[in-house]
Design a protein around this motif. Sequence first.
Motif, PDB file in Angstrom:
ATOM      1  N   VAL A   1       0.843  -1.173   0.000  1.00 53.87           N
ATOM      2  CA  VAL A   1       0.000   0.000   0.000  1.00 53.87           C
ATOM      3  C   VAL A   1       0.893   1.242   0.000  1.00 53.87           C
ATOM      4  CG1 VAL A   1      -0.146   0.130   2.523  1.00 53.87           C
ATOM      5  CG2 VAL A   1      -1.979   1.101   1.115  1.00 53.87           C
ATOM      6  N   SER A   2       0.414   2.326  -0.584  1.00 58.24           N
ATOM      7  CA  SER A   2       1.137   3.611  -0.588  1.00 58.24           C
ATOM      8  C   SER A   2       0.380   4.601   0.284  1.00 58.24           C
ATOM      9  CB  SER A   2       1.248   4.179  -1.999  1.00 58.24           C
ATOM     10  OG  SER A   2       1.992   3.315  -2.826  1.00 58.24           O
ATOM     11  N   VAL A   3       1.118   5.275   1.222  1.00 56.73           N
ATOM     12  CA  VAL A   3       0.507   6.209   2.157  1.00 56.73           C
ATOM     13  C   VAL A   3       1.179   7.575   1.966  1.00 56.73           C
ATOM     14  CG1 VAL A   3       0.018   6.726   4.573  1.00 56.73           C
ATOM     15  CG2 VAL A   3       0.052   4.347   3.791  1.00 56.73           C
ATOM     16  N   TYR A   4       0.331   8.628   1.883  1.00 58.05           N
ATOM     17  CA  TYR A   4       0.831   9.992   1.680  1.00 58.05           C
ATOM     18  C   TYR A   4       0.299  10.907   2.775  1.00 58.05           C
ATOM     19  CZ  TYR A   4       2.290   8.477  -2.947  1.00 58.05           C
ATOM     20  OH  TYR A   4       2.916   7.823  -3.985  1.00 58.05           O
ATOM     21  N   GLN A   5       1.228  11.799   3.244  1.00 59.39           N
ATOM     22  CA  GLN A   5       0.832  12.808   4.217  1.00 59.39           C
ATOM     23  C   GLN A   5       0.263  13.999   3.460  1.00 59.39           C
ATOM     24  OE1 GLN A   5       3.857  14.154   7.080  1.00 59.39           O
ATOM     25  NE2 GLN A   5       2.833  16.170   7.155  1.00 59.39           N
ATOM     26  N   GLN A   6      -1.065  14.108   3.439  1.00 60.90           N
ATOM     27  CA  GLN A   6      -1.721  15.165   2.688  1.00 60.90           C
ATOM     28  C   GLN A   6      -1.812  16.457   3.501  1.00 60.90           C
ATOM     29  OE1 GLN A   6      -2.460  15.039  -0.403  1.00 60.90           O
ATOM     30  NE2 GLN A   6      -3.644  16.936  -0.665  1.00 60.90           N
ATOM     31  N   GLY A   7      -2.036  16.320   4.835  1.00 64.53           N
ATOM     32  CA  GLY A   7      -2.144  17.502   5.697  1.00 64.53           C
ATOM     33  C   GLY A   7      -0.820  17.826   6.353  1.00 64.53           C
ATOM     34  N   THR A   8      -0.877  18.696   7.348  1.00 66.19           N
ATOM     35  CA  THR A   8       0.353  19.112   8.049  1.00 66.19           C
ATOM     36  C   THR A   8       0.708  18.162   9.190  1.00 66.19           C
ATOM     37  OG1 THR A   8      -0.978  20.543   9.488  1.00 66.19           O
ATOM     38  CG2 THR A   8      -0.029  21.533   7.494  1.00 66.19           C
ATOM     39  N   GLY A   9      -0.200  17.300   9.590  1.00 65.99           N
ATOM     40  CA  GLY A   9       0.075  16.368  10.668  1.00 65.99           C
ATOM     41  C   GLY A   9       0.969  15.230  10.211  1.00 65.99           C
ATOM     42  N   VAL A  10       1.997  14.892  10.982  1.00 69.62           N
ATOM     43  CA  VAL A  10       2.956  13.837  10.677  1.00 69.62           C
ATOM     44  C   VAL A  10       2.286  12.467  10.868  1.00 69.62           C
ATOM     45  CG1 VAL A  10       5.157  12.787  11.334  1.00 69.62           C
ATOM     46  CG2 VAL A  10       4.899  15.281  11.318  1.00 69.62           C
ATOM     47  N   VAL A  11       2.641  11.521   9.992  1.00 69.28           N
ATOM     48  CA  VAL A  11       2.093  10.174  10.055  1.00 69.28           C
ATOM     49  C   VAL A  11       3.169   9.234  10.574  1.00 69.28           C
ATOM     50  CG1 VAL A  11       1.059   8.280   8.777  1.00 69.28           C
ATOM     51  CG2 VAL A  11       0.553  10.643   8.122  1.00 69.28           C
ATOM     52  N   THR A  12       2.857   8.495  11.653  1.00 67.65           N
ATOM     53  CA  THR A  12       3.781   7.539  12.249  1.00 67.65           C
ATOM     54  C   THR A  12       3.276   6.123  11.945  1.00 67.65           C
ATOM     55  OG1 THR A  12       4.349   9.070  14.029  1.00 67.65           O
ATOM     56  CG2 THR A  12       4.823   6.727  14.373  1.00 67.65           C
ATOM     57  N   PHE A  13       4.198   5.202  11.589  1.00 69.67           N
ATOM     58  CA  PHE A  13       3.849   3.813  11.242  1.00 69.67           C
ATOM     59  C   PHE A  13       4.294   2.898  12.364  1.00 69.67           C
ATOM     60  CE2 PHE A  13       4.437   6.238   7.368  1.00 69.67           C
ATOM     61  CZ  PHE A  13       3.293   5.930   6.646  1.00 69.67           C
ATOM     62  N   ASN A  14       3.353   2.168  12.968  1.00 74.85           N
ATOM     63  CA  ASN A  14       3.644   1.249  14.059  1.00 74.85           C
ATOM     64  C   ASN A  14       3.230  -0.172  13.669  1.00 74.85           C
ATOM     65  OD1 ASN A  14       4.648   3.206  15.787  1.00 74.85           O
ATOM     66  ND2 ASN A  14       2.615   3.610  16.707  1.00 74.85           N
ATOM     67  N   GLY A  15       4.037  -1.180  14.054  1.00 76.93           N
ATOM     68  CA  GLY A  15       3.667  -2.560  13.831  1.00 76.93           C
ATOM     69  C   GLY A  15       2.775  -3.067  14.944  1.00 76.93           C
ATOM     70  N   GLY A  16       1.760  -3.825  14.600  1.00 80.22           N
ATOM     71  CA  GLY A  16       0.891  -4.395  15.613  1.00 80.22           C
ATOM     72  C   GLY A  16       1.533  -5.588  16.274  1.00 80.22           C
ATOM     73  N   SER A  17       0.797  -6.211  17.189  1.00 75.94           N
ATOM     74  CA  SER A  17       1.320  -7.358  17.915  1.00 75.94           C
ATOM     75  C   SER A  17       1.673  -8.476  16.947  1.00 75.94           C
ATOM     76  CB  SER A  17       0.275  -7.850  18.927  1.00 75.94           C
ATOM     77  OG  SER A  17       0.716  -9.017  19.569  1.00 75.94           O
ATOM     78  N   GLY A  18       2.890  -8.984  17.069  1.00 77.16           N
ATOM     79  CA  GLY A  18       3.320 -10.102  16.237  1.00 77.16           C
ATOM     80  C   GLY A  18       3.882  -9.690  14.897  1.00 77.16           C
ATOM     81  N   THR A  19       4.058  -8.398  14.639  1.00 80.43           N
ATOM     82  CA  THR A  19       4.604  -7.950  13.352  1.00 80.43           C
ATOM     83  C   THR A  19       5.955  -7.279  13.567  1.00 80.43           C
ATOM     84  OG1 THR A  19       3.514  -5.787  13.468  1.00 80.43           O
ATOM     85  CG2 THR A  19       2.285  -7.592  12.430  1.00 80.43           C
ATOM     86  N   THR A  20       6.737  -7.261  12.496  1.00 79.22           N
ATOM     87  CA  THR A  20       8.044  -6.577  12.496  1.00 79.22           C
ATOM     88  C   THR A  20       8.060  -5.580  11.346  1.00 79.22           C
ATOM     89  OG1 THR A  20       9.146  -8.538  13.388  1.00 79.22           O
ATOM     90  CG2 THR A  20      10.525  -6.875  12.314  1.00 79.22           C
ATOM     91  N   VAL A  21       8.389  -4.307  11.655  1.00 82.30           N
ATOM     92  CA  VAL A  21       8.435  -3.247  10.637  1.00 82.30           C
ATOM     93  C   VAL A  21       9.876  -2.720  10.575  1.00 82.30           C
ATOM     94  CG1 VAL A  21       7.534  -1.007   9.911  1.00 82.30           C
ATOM     95  CG2 VAL A  21       6.037  -2.635  11.112  1.00 82.30           C
ATOM     96  N   VAL A  22      10.462  -2.763   9.383  1.00 80.06           N
ATOM     97  CA  VAL A  22      11.878  -2.354   9.231  1.00 80.06           C
ATOM     98  C   VAL A  22      12.006  -1.283   8.150  1.00 80.06           C
ATOM     99  CG1 VAL A  22      12.750  -4.598   9.973  1.00 80.06           C
ATOM    100  CG2 VAL A  22      12.303  -4.181   7.550  1.00 80.06           C
ATOM    101  N   ASN A  23      13.115  -0.458   8.283  1.00 78.78           N
ATOM    102  CA  ASN A  23      13.499   0.539   7.284  1.00 78.78           C
ATOM    103  C   ASN A  23      15.014   0.577   7.228  1.00 78.78           C
ATOM    104  OD1 ASN A  23      14.378   3.735   7.061  1.00 78.78           O
ATOM    105  ND2 ASN A  23      12.777   3.140   5.580  1.00 78.78           N
ATOM    106  N   ARG A  24      15.574   0.793   6.072  1.00 75.51           N
ATOM    107  CA  ARG A  24      17.038   0.746   5.929  1.00 75.51           C
ATOM    108  C   ARG A  24      17.721   1.715   6.868  1.00 75.51           C
ATOM    109  NH1 ARG A  24      21.039   3.305   3.032  1.00 75.51           N
ATOM    110  NH2 ARG A  24      19.565   4.826   2.210  1.00 75.51           N
ATOM    111  N   LEU A  25      17.117   2.865   7.115  1.00 73.75           N
ATOM    112  CA  LEU A  25      17.717   3.887   7.975  1.00 73.75           C
ATOM    113  C   LEU A  25      17.061   3.927   9.346  1.00 73.75           C
ATOM    114  CD1 LEU A  25      18.008   6.768   5.342  1.00 73.75           C
ATOM    115  CD2 LEU A  25      19.783   5.166   6.062  1.00 73.75           C
ATOM    116  N   GLY A  26      16.169   2.969   9.617  1.00 71.58           N
ATOM    117  CA  GLY A  26      15.522   2.892  10.913  1.00 71.58           C
ATOM    118  C   GLY A  26      14.487   3.973  11.126  1.00 71.58           C
ATOM    119  N   ARG A  27      13.941   4.514  10.060  1.00 74.93           N
ATOM    120  CA  ARG A  27      12.982   5.602  10.163  1.00 74.93           C
ATOM    121  C   ARG A  27      11.539   5.042  10.098  1.00 74.93           C
ATOM    122  NH1 ARG A  27      16.036   9.749   5.972  1.00 74.93           N
ATOM    123  NH2 ARG A  27      17.912  10.069   7.285  1.00 74.93           N
ATOM    124  N   SER A  28      10.563   5.810  10.734  1.00 75.20           N
ATOM    125  CA  SER A  28       9.184   5.321  10.788  1.00 75.20           C
ATOM    126  C   SER A  28       8.156   6.442  10.715  1.00 75.20           C
ATOM    127  CB  SER A  28       8.969   4.530  12.077  1.00 75.20           C
ATOM    128  OG  SER A  28       9.217   5.356  13.214  1.00 75.20           O
TER     129      SER A  28
END
Length: 464
Positions: free
Chosen positions: A410-437
């Motif tokens: 899925v593709s997610v875009y920040q349309q407004g001025t509020g920052v969007v934070t991505f969290n993994g739910g229970s039992g999931t692992t979320v990774v980024n090359r630079l550790g950003r979320s």
Amino acid sequence: MKYFTKFLIVFLYTLSSIAQTPSGESMLGLNSVPTSELGNITNPIRGSILYNPTEKNLYAYDGKNWIPIGNGADDNQKIDSFSLNTTTGELSLSIENDAEADKTILLNTIEPWYGVDDNTGATLNTENIYSMGKVGIGTSTINGKLHIQSSVDAGLTSTEHALTLGNPSGFNLIFDNNEILARNNGAFSNLYIQNESSANTIFNNSGSGRVGIGGVPSQKLDVFGTGRISNSTYLAVNEDGTKNIVKIGNPIGGNNDGYYPISLFGGPLQTGWNSAYMGIDSPNGIFNLYPYSGQGNFTQFKVTFNPSGGNMYIANGNLGIKVSSPTAILDVNGDARIRNLTSSNSSTDMMVVADASGVLKKTERGIAPVKEVTTNYSLTAQDSGFIIYVNSSTNRTITIPSGLPIGFNVSVYQQGTGVVTFNGGSGTTVVNRLGRSKTAGQYAGVGIVQYTNNQFTLTGDLKM
């Protein structure tokens, strides 16, 4: 016997007159009837005697014909002797100069009907009678104890048909050679058979004939037109435990034994209805089909059309599969599968996607559907392939739950001025090359991909 008594008095008086020297004033003579007029005598009594001047002979009536009792040789015949049997009514005469044997005449009139009480000839209208022989009406060739024959067709106004039972001015039943007709004073009436009896009425029990209503039958029972069965709990066809069965009516047997108002059995029917059958009922206006196999177990429901083709359609309303109140023309609660889809590379083909409620929609090929959220949001499997715009002036959180299908993206875009934070739910692992979320700012875009079970990768314009 009354005719015999009258005749005997007259006959004996005649003989006594003849035995004396007769005078013209004292002689009682017999009726003189020539041969030409014998057939004109109406209602002669059996045993009657007359003189035939044509034949110069005495004639006696035997019940059918006038027969001569003398030799007719001359005008001076004398009776030598006579004897009378009072039991049988036979009178034996010996005629002078007659070479033939003595004449025997049955003077007593034999009644064709006998009284039931004393078995003697019935002479009173009040006596119950019977006949020793056969009776024919309209025929002299009698077939059976009573034979009535008429060529007149039975009709509402007919009077010359074979037989009438009842009052012609009221209810009556008439017969001709091959018809029974019920009438009521010149109009048609109902015909009842065993109307007040609990006994069975059986037609053609051992033969191969048929019964037709409204036409000539080609089956055992052939009804030409509509039919109706009233005041019956059910209709059973071939209910003998060995053949296919159709039952129509209220449940039978009690205790909810599985028989529905309409039960279609595919034989052979075993004890306890252990074969497959289809039950049909309609409580509260809802039409239900119940396929069963064995003791109440649900089985497959199969609809087969003509192999050469045929259509099935629902004109109005919705069809639900495992859904009691469908809200779409086809509402499926569960998985769906389509086999043997045709491949196509046409640029005009459409894609089918499902919204958050599971409603299928079509979209252009290669064009992802778009969804806008304004609050915190948890992704679902239906979001795969979507473009989600988060339009809020305050910070929002996108939760990535476990259990999403592998390949989810899925593709997610920040349309407004509020920052969007991505969290993994229970039992999931979320990774980024630079550790950003978090999104880096307004209009920043982030891609989310699940490459293995519950392992998600974030890519795009992110910050710590």
